[in-house]
Design an enzyme around this catalytic site. Structure first.
Site, mmCIF file in Angstrom:
data_model
loop_
_atom_site.group_PDB
_atom_site.id
_atom_site.type_symbol
_atom_site.label_atom_id
_atom_site.label_comp_id
_atom_site.label_asym_id
_atom_site.label_seq_id
_atom_site.Cartn_x
_atom_site.Cartn_y
_atom_site.Cartn_z
ATOM 1 N N ASP A 2 -12.233 7.196 3.703
ATOM 2 C CA ASP A 2 -11.068 6.800 4.506
ATOM 3 C C ASP A 2 -10.641 5.589 4.412
ATOM 4 O OD1 ASP A 2 -8.937 7.567 5.905
ATOM 5 O OD2 ASP A 2 -10.012 7.717 7.863
ATOM 6 N N ASP B 226 -2.666 10.197 3.753
ATOM 7 C CA ASP B 226 -3.782 9.906 4.090
ATOM 8 C C ASP B 226 -4.664 10.792 4.848
ATOM 9 O OD1 ASP B 226 -6.491 8.667 4.171
ATOM 10 O OD2 ASP B 226 -5.805 6.873 5.236
ATOM 11 N N LYS C 215 -10.372 12.750 8.156
ATOM 12 C CA LYS C 215 -9.658 12.543 9.467
ATOM 13 C C LYS C 215 -9.711 13.745 10.463
ATOM 14 C CE LYS C 215 -6.657 8.797 8.056
ATOM 15 N NZ LYS C 215 -7.307 7.547 8.619
ATOM 16 N N LYS D 83 0.789 -1.138 0.144
ATOM 17 C CA LYS D 83 0.019 0.157 -0.002
ATOM 18 C C LYS D 83 0.941 1.214 0.030
ATOM 19 C CE LYS D 83 -3.396 2.457 2.996
ATOM 20 N NZ LYS D 83 -4.295 2.540 4.136
ATOM 21 N N ASP E 34 1.508 6.027 5.626
ATOM 22 C CA ASP E 34 0.399 5.264 5.118
ATOM 23 C C ASP E 34 0.998 4.694 3.700
ATOM 24 O OD1 ASP E 34 -2.034 4.137 5.584
ATOM 25 O OD2 ASP E 34 -3.052 5.280 4.412
ATOM 26 N N ARG F 186 -7.837 -0.517 0.919
ATOM 27 C CA ARG F 186 -8.224 -1.759 0.344
ATOM 28 C C ARG F 186 -8.787 -1.309 -1.228
ATOM 29 N NH1 ARG F 186 -12.900 -1.933 4.656
ATOM 30 N NH2 ARG F 186 -11.099 -0.917 6.042
ATOM 31 N N GLU G 269 -9.530 3.549 2.045
ATOM 32 C CA GLU G 269 -9.133 3.877 0.477
ATOM 33 C C GLU G 269 -7.943 2.856 0.395
ATOM 34 O OE1 GLU G 269 -7.718 5.519 3.197
ATOM 35 O OE2 GLU G 269 -5.569 5.106 2.851
HETATM 36 N N1 BES Z 1 -4.269 4.519 6.938
HETATM 37 C C1 BES Z 1 -5.474 4.176 7.663
HETATM 38 C C2 BES Z 1 -5.294 3.320 8.871
HETATM 39 C C3 BES Z 1 -4.597 3.709 10.009
HETATM 40 C C4 BES Z 1 -5.129 4.591 10.990
HETATM 41 C C5 BES Z 1 -3.320 3.111 10.268
HETATM 42 C C6 BES Z 1 -4.601 4.846 12.163
HETATM 43 C C7 BES Z 1 -2.706 3.440 11.442
HETATM 44 C C8 BES Z 1 -3.374 4.344 12.276
HETATM 45 C C9 BES Z 1 -6.548 3.589 6.783
HETATM 46 O O1 BES Z 1 -6.636 4.218 5.645
HETATM 47 C C10 BES Z 1 -8.041 4.023 7.329
HETATM 48 O O2 BES Z 1 -8.140 5.290 7.497
HETATM 49 N N2 BES Z 1 -8.628 3.181 8.046
HETATM 50 C C11 BES Z 1 -9.837 3.616 8.574
HETATM 51 C C12 BES Z 1 -11.191 2.426 8.093
HETATM 52 C C13 BES Z 1 -12.308 2.793 8.373
HETATM 53 C C14 BES Z 1 -13.018 4.110 7.858
HETATM 54 C C15 BES Z 1 -13.242 1.587 8.047
HETATM 55 C C16 BES Z 1 -9.659 3.409 10.058
HETATM 56 O O3 BES Z 1 -9.026 2.499 10.225
HETATM 57 O O4 BES Z 1 -10.353 3.997 10.663
HETATM 58 ZN ZN ZN Z 2 -4.791 4.684 4.730
HETATM 59 MN MN MN Z 3 -7.506 5.891 5.357
#
Ligand code: BES
Ligand code: ZN
Ligand code: MN
Length: 493
Positions: free
Chosen positions: A346, A269, A276, A264, A287, A350, A348
């Site tokens: 968010d 992000d 966020k 990835k 990220d 996947r 994204e």
């Molecule tokens: N890059 C983030 C995941 C992340 C968040 C990694 C904080 C490390 C620390 C990912 O893209 C994300 O934002 N995931 C969301 C998914 C949700 C919207 C279903 C998350 O984990 O909040």
């Molecule tokens: Zn992310």
């Molecule tokens: Mn995200």
């Protein structure tokens, strides 16, 4: 850092500091015994004083010991003799390096060759070299005044003649891995205004030039031609153009199916329209650590010229809000033809990975492993010690778990059960891109699994392990050690 091997008498060695192991209970290693004998018991007397019990990572510095040429002898606690392991070796090496005063540029040690149960010398020598590189790594900060380089420059491993060639091979392996880890850390630490998708593309091209990899860096038009509609949905809101990187290390037999690594590469992000919160958002520069780990593995593969076929795939873009950005409710058509209702922009990671997983099919892979800072939920579930592992094949999962144990870069298997799949149901598309609050890291893996049906596949969620926050903020280079150790095992098999 220079690593070398010496088989000569340790008491006569000209080096700034000897690192000498002491097991818990003040038990001397063979080297400690030999030095004790030529120094009128300087070591056992120092231990008698009660200043060092021998717990792993503790140290005691002796200076100007009579009968020993080196001006310093650092006694290094190893922990219990019967529990001596690659893990305690790493702890002891870290402790020893922390205790070195600034004047020490060279060390010589027996730590790499103390026998570990069921472990060849090659592995312990590799662990020593890798740990030295990890512990002396200096953050690539961008400051007006450049940082002083780490004082330590030379590490000599003291061995018997019989172990020499194995120890040498191990040191080379550990250095290759250490360079790969440092490279991944550097890429993660770079600010997101420098480490953009096109920057990652240039890095891949540079690696290819340096090590002879095959490389393609696809730009927007080529990505459109491949119909990667899901990936393109994420990059829409950004002014930075996306890249799709294809790296190939082809040093195995022609008939050998490749291992495909997918990283990835979100270089920042923001969450997109599902923005966020502001606190700690700077950390979303990390990220792209999945992508960095793939590039780090390739650096190590190039250094070590492993006789394997390995393909690296990196979808990379920013996730930004804008008037053109994908919105909640938008439906994207992935390269596989499956449609996705984006309920949260968010989620994204996947969306860019699923098209890369479809692209991976063309390599008829032996296995596909994706690496991603995918979910905050994984951090809630597992914290910062282990990466989350999901797989559609138990043999692959077990091989990755074993590589994690051996390298000290552990993973923990999570359930990838069909029971969770309905959480992704959508009334308007083949699936939604989120599955609700419950089991967030599992539903993310379930999403990916729908694009990985045609091969053996594993997914590493490194959201909790790829970087550290707080005072020690910085990339860790994980899971480069796990991945390279897995590949080394494949090349041995
Ligand atoms: N890059 C983030 C995941 C992340 C968040 C990694 C904080 C490390 C620390 C990912 O893209 C994300 O934002 N995931 C969301 C998914 C949700 C919207 C279903 C998350 O984990 O909040
Ligand atoms: Zn992310
Ligand atoms: Mn995200």
């Amino acid at each position: 850092m220079e690593f070398s091997i010496k088989t000569s008498a340790p008491e006569k060695l000209r080096t700034d500091c000897l690192l000498v192991g002491i097991y818990e209970g003040r038990k001397l290693t063979d080297l400690a015994k030999a030095l004790d004998a030529v120094s009128d018991k300087a070591i056992s007397l120092a231990l008698k004083s009660g200043d060092l019990e021998g717990k792993a990572g503790t140290t005691l510095m002796l200076r100007q010991v009579a009968g020993i040429s080196a001006p310093r002898v650092l006694l290094v606690g190893l922990g219990k003799a019967d529990a001596w392991s690659l893990k305690s070796l790493r702890t002891s090496v870290r402790g020893a390096l922390k205790a070195l005063p600034a004047g020490v540029q060279q060390v010589a040690t027996d730590l790499a060759v103390l026998p570990i149960k069921k472990t060849p010398i090659k592995h312990s020598a590799a662990a020593l070299a890798e740990t030295v590189l990890e512990a002396t790594y200096q953050v690539n900060a961008i400051k007006a005044q450049a940082a002083e380089p780490h004082p330590l420059q030379q590490v000599t491993v003291l061995v018997d003649k019989a172990a020499q060639s194995d120890a040498e091979a191990g040191l080379i392996q550990g250095q290759g891995l250490g360079l790969g880890v440092a490279y991944a850390r550097d890429l993660g630490n770079l600010p997101p205004n420098i480490c953009t998708p096109s920057y990652l593309g240039k890095q891949a091209e540079k690696l290819a030039k340096d090590y002879g990899f095959k490389v393609e860096v696809l730009e927007q038009a080529a990505i459109e031609k491949l119909q990667m509609g899901s990936f393109l949905g994420v990059t829409r809101g950004s002014e930075e153009p996306p890249r799709f990187i294809v790296l190939q290390h082809l040093h195995g037999k022609k008939s050998q199916k490749p291992v495909v690594l997918v990283g990835k590469g979100i270089t920042f992000d923001t969450g997109g329209i599902s923005l966020k919160p502001g606190a700690d958002m700077d950390e979303m520069k990390y990220d792209m650590c999945g992508a960095a780990s793939v590039l780090g593995v390739f650096k190590a593969l190039g250094e070590l010229k492993l006789p394997l076929n390995v393909v690296g795939l990196i979808p990379t873009c920013e996730n930004m809000p804008s008037g053109r950005a994908t919105k909640p409710g938008d439906i994207l058509t992935s390269m596989s033809g499956q449609t996705i209702e984006v309920l949260n922009t968010d989620a994204e990671g996947r969306l860019i990975l699923c098209d890369a997983l479809t692209y991976a099919e063309r390599f008829e892979p032996a296995a596909v492993i994706d690496i991603a800072t995918l979910t905050g939920a994984c951090v809630i579930a597992l914290g910062h010690h282990v990466s989350g592992l999901f797989a559609n094949n138990d043999a692959l999962a077990n091989a990755l778990l074993a590589a994690g144990e051996q390298s000290g870069d552990r993973a923990w298997q999570m359930p990838l059960l069909d029971d969770y799949q309905p959480q992704l149901d959508s009334n308007f598309a083949d699936m939604a891109n989120i599955g609700g609050r419950a089991a967030g890291s599992i539903t993310a893996a379930c999403f990916l699994s729908r694009f990985a049906k045609n091969y053996d596949w594993a997914h590493l969620d490194i959201a909790g392990t790829a970087w550290k926050s707080g005072k020690e903020k910085g990339g860790t280079g994980r899971p480069v050690p796990l991945l390279l150790t897995y590949l080394l095992a494949q090349s041995a098999a």
